[in-house]
Design an enzyme around this catalytic site. Structure first.
Site, PDB file in Angstrom:
ATOM      1  N   ALA A 109       0.853  -1.190   0.000  1.00 38.32           N
ATOM      2  CA  ALA A 109       0.000   0.000   0.000  1.00 38.32           C
ATOM      3  C   ALA A 109       0.889   1.240   0.000  1.00 38.32           C
ATOM      4  CB  ALA A 109      -0.907  -0.004   1.232  1.00 38.32           C
ATOM      5  N   LYS A 110       0.316   2.364  -0.263  1.00 41.78           N
ATOM      6  CA  LYS A 110       1.062   3.623  -0.160  1.00 41.78           C
ATOM      7  C   LYS A 110       0.061   4.741  -0.007  1.00 41.78           C
ATOM      8  CE  LYS A 110       5.420   5.070  -0.551  1.00 41.78           C
ATOM      9  NZ  LYS A 110       6.663   4.302  -0.355  1.00 41.78           N
ATOM     10  N   GLY A 111       0.512   5.815   0.621  1.00 39.85           N
ATOM     11  CA  GLY A 111      -0.337   6.994   0.742  1.00 39.85           C
ATOM     12  C   GLY A 111       0.464   8.229   0.453  1.00 39.85           C
TER      13      GLY A 111
END
Ligand code: GLU
Length: 420
Positions: A109-111
């Site tokens: 995931a990444k934000g």
């Protein structure tokens, strides 16, 4: 960040092209390829900030869970003006492969938030972080998706994430974020883990060619969380760190930079620029410097067809995520330059993030020595598996790392089966 403008629109194209190569080698069908290429979930959120002067500014934030077949999403949060949904998608995909190649029980995931953190006060960044966390709350948590620092964020950011999440749930939940300060459930060794991992990966790649760190010269692009500690560890291992750059410029010294003095200079001035123990060098010139090992440890896309053609190093060790474009990769391969790929070379950070999450979930803390030994072991065994596949199948280290990780993700997906 570099002085020359890297093509930041390309990271998703690069990540997808890398996946396509791995899928081609593995012979997967279009349906499986589409599943592997497509984020499982993504959210974009509006983040209104009340500025210290009373005015309001609006930012856009993102969180992308690329894949959660092997476990909860895992990945950093980036605060940078370049952040957009495609960059976050690319970085989330890289996290999936990174966690798989070092066998962490995580997806990817990444934000990120499109913001230049240098232009805001700490109190403003706290409000931005708390609002962002609160907006993405339904998606995150120790069993769902675990945040960490990336460019423009740090352990204080993670403390705010953890606090906002915990206050809203009514009790302290340290496992929602890693890379936290030690005082609130951070792990020993996390702050330097990515850099240590880069040095372990370099040592392993050199050993394959019968070389050691003590014999090589190194140039490092980026002097932030990854590059600065890597420079120190390289120097401590006996390597000659000949040049370093940051977003403002750089410094080089043929006989090697005096690392303690350089770190003092950076602590005082905030940049490597004007360090008296060397001559100025630009980010572009650093990539073309006559050294043995080049470590791009800043942003994506800096090694494209043009800059890759100038590289004189024999090894490129990717401290950054996605520093090499597809064309850059091709040029480096044609020129016989060994690339230790990002998903392996910079995995040390997420490895110790995993250790931090395990410790937080068990409320039992390991010694620094245990952490360093387990990190080194994981990096060295992961490198060995990748190098073995590369040798056996005649692949580059990148393609071998991708084949291993994509296969692990696809296997998890297939064994779980499709619902409904
Ligand atoms: N942001 C780091 C990376 O790109 C660390 C991620 C993590 O620890 O979850 O690998």
């Amino acid at each position: 960040m570099t002085q020359s403008e890297p093509d930041l629109s390309a990271p998703l194209a690069t990540a997808k092209a890398q996946l396509a190569t791995a899928v081609g080698i593995l012979g997967y069908d279009d349906g499986l390829h589409a599943m592997l290429a497509t984020p499982r979930r993504e959210i974009n959120v509006a983040i209104p900030l009340r500025r210290d002067d009373g005015s309001t500014t609006l930012f856009t934030g993102y969180r992308v869970q690329h894949n959660i077949s092997r476990g909860p999403g895992k990945g950093g949060v980036r605060y940078a003006p370049s952040v957009d949904i495609d960059e976050v998608r690319a970085l989330a995909m890289l996290m999936t492969w990174k966690c798989a190649v070092v066998e962490l029980p995580y997806g990817g995931a990444k934000g990120g938030i499109a913001i230049d953190p240098r232009e805001f006060s700490s109190r403003e960044l706290e409000r931005v972080t708390r609002r962002y966390t609160s907006e993405i709350m339904p998606m995150i948590g120790p069993e769902r998706d675990i945040l960490a620092p990336d460019i423009g964020t740090n352990e204080q950011t993670m403390a705010w994430v953890m606090d906002t999440y915990s206050v809203n749930r009514g009790f302290t939940i340290p496992g929602v974020a890693t890379g936290k300060p030690l005082a609130v459930g951070g792990s020993l060794g996390r702050a330097t883990a990515t850099s240590r991992g880069v040095v372990h990966a370099t040592r392993a790649a050199l050993a394959d060619a019968g070389a050691t760190l003590a014999e090589v010269s190194v140039a490092i692009q980026g002097f932030g969380k990854v590059g600065s500690h890597a420079a120190r560890f390289f120097a401590e291992a006996g390597a000659t760190v000949r040049a370093v750059t940051d977003q403002y410029g750089g410094v080089q010294a043929d006989g090697g930079l005096d690392m303690p003095a350089l770190l003092d200079h950076v602590a005082t001035t905030g940049s490597v620029v004007d360090f008296p123990g060397g001559d100025p060098i630009t980010n572009e010139a650093l990539l073309a410097l006559d050294v043995d090992v080049l470590v791009p440890a800043a942003v994506e896309g800096v090694l494209d067809a043009d800059t890759a053609a100038q590289v004189k190093a024999r090894w490129v060790v990717e401290g950054a995520n996605g520093p090499t474009t597809i064309e850059g990769d091709r040029v480096l391969a044609e020129r016989g330059i060994v690339v230790v790929p990002d998903i392996l070379a910079n995995a040390g950070g997420v490895v110790v993030s995993y250790f931090e999450w395990v410790q937080a979930n068990q409320a039992y803390w390991w010694t620094e020595q245990e952490i360093e030994e387990r990190l080194e072991h994981r990096m060295m065994t992961s490198y060995a598996s990748v190098a073995e596949v590369a040798r056996a199948d005649g692949l580059s280290l990148r393609d071998a790392a991708l084949v291993i990780s994509v296969r692990r993700v696809a296997q998890a997906h297939q064994i779980r089966g499709l619902y409904p």
